[in-house]
Design an enzyme around this catalytic site. Structure first.
Site, short mmCIF file in Angstrom:
data_model
loop_
_atom_site.label_atom_id
_atom_site.label_comp_id
_atom_site.label_asym_id
_atom_site.label_seq_id
_atom_site.Cartn_x
_atom_site.Cartn_y
_atom_site.Cartn_z
CG HIS A 87 1.16 -7.91 -5.57
ND1 HIS A 87 2.17 -7.38 -6.22
CD2 HIS A 87 0.01 -7.17 -5.70
CE1 HIS A 87 1.85 -6.30 -6.64
NE2 HIS A 87 0.58 -5.96 -6.58
CG ASP A 117 -3.85 -3.43 -0.51
OD1 ASP A 117 -3.45 -3.88 -1.44
OD2 ASP A 117 -3.87 -2.00 -0.13
CB ILE A 118 -1.23 -0.34 3.25
CG1 ILE A 118 -0.69 0.78 4.31
CG2 ILE A 118 -1.09 0.40 1.91
CD1 ILE A 118 0.80 1.06 4.36
CG HIS A 140 -4.73 -6.91 -5.47
ND1 HIS A 140 -4.51 -5.92 -4.54
CD2 HIS A 140 -3.94 -6.93 -6.47
CE1 HIS A 140 -3.71 -5.34 -5.29
NE2 HIS A 140 -2.92 -5.84 -6.31
CD GLU A 194 0.24 1.40 -6.49
OE1 GLU A 194 0.52 1.32 -5.37
OE2 GLU A 194 -1.01 1.61 -6.89
CB VAL A 195 4.44 -3.72 -5.32
CG1 VAL A 195 5.50 -4.29 -4.38
CG2 VAL A 195 3.89 -2.50 -4.56
P1 AMP Z 1 -0.37 -3.19 -7.55
O1 AMP Z 1 -1.08 -1.88 -8.12
O2 AMP Z 1 -1.36 -4.39 -8.05
O3 AMP Z 1 0.86 -3.31 -7.70
O4 AMP Z 1 -0.67 -3.27 -6.21
C1 AMP Z 1 -0.08 -2.79 -4.95
C2 AMP Z 1 -0.83 -2.90 -3.69
O5 AMP Z 1 -0.02 -2.96 -2.64
C3 AMP Z 1 -1.76 -1.58 -3.60
O6 AMP Z 1 -3.05 -2.15 -3.42
C4 AMP Z 1 -1.38 -0.91 -2.36
O7 AMP Z 1 -2.15 -0.49 -1.74
C5 AMP Z 1 -0.51 -1.98 -1.55
N1 AMP Z 1 0.33 -1.73 -0.49
C6 AMP Z 1 1.70 -0.73 -0.56
N2 AMP Z 1 2.33 -0.80 0.32
C7 AMP Z 1 2.08 -1.68 1.12
C8 AMP Z 1 2.09 -1.98 2.58
N3 AMP Z 1 3.37 -1.48 3.16
N4 AMP Z 1 1.37 -2.86 2.94
C9 AMP Z 1 0.32 -3.57 2.46
N5 AMP Z 1 -0.06 -3.19 1.37
C10 AMP Z 1 0.65 -2.11 0.66
#
Ligand code: AMP
Length: 116
Positions: free
Chosen positions: A104, A33-34, A106, A99-100
């Site tokens: 995924h 995770d970034i 974690h 968010e994405v």
């Molecule tokens: P969520 O809120 O569960 O959708 O988590 C999305 C996660 O993606 C967050 O913990 C971000 O820090 C992570 N994230 C966003 N962009 C990137 C990236 N380019 N590489 C790795 N992790 C990312």
């Protein structure tokens, strides 16, 4: 809601955005995770276009689902987390503030993570 081909994890999968892949199998990848929330914070994603957990379980093949969870299990072993423990989370949709919009999980570990 249709899958958004422009989401950040789609870009990682199509390799237009670089990230170091730390574990991979036929249907799944894992990377850091970034913005880590723990000493170990790894994201595990299917290579297929699935928005969230229910979308994945509804549409993916048994092989994809099995590969996904076995890759998480492999990470648990690689990082020696069986005894120390770890947390697995997936945020799905609006109320979870996902968010994405690409499924995924974690994997969080490396210290006491406190209560949920
Ligand atoms: P969520 O809120 O569960 O959708 O988590 C999305 C996660 O993606 C967050 O913990 C971000 O820090 C992570 N994230 C966003 N962009 C990137 C990236 N380019 N590489 C790795 N992790 C990312």
């Amino acid at each position: 809601m249709p899958y958004d081909n422009n989401n950040i994890f789609a870009k990682i999968l199509e390799k237009s955005l670089f990230t170091e892949i730390i574990q991979e199998n036929e249907f799944t990848i894992a990377f850091k995770d970034i913005a880590p929330q723990a000493p170990i914070h790894i994201l595990i994603i299917p290579k297929g276009k699935y928005i969230k957990y229910d979308d994945f379980l509804d549409k993916a093949s048994q092989k994809e689902v099995y590969s996904f969870f076995m890759l998480i299990n492999q990470l648990v072993k690689d990082y020696n987390l069986e005894d120390s423990g770890y947390r697995l989370i997936t945020n799905a949709g609006k109320n979870a503030n996902q968010e994405v919009p690409h499924l995924h999980f974690h994997l969080l570990a490396g210290q006491n993570l406190g209560k949920m």
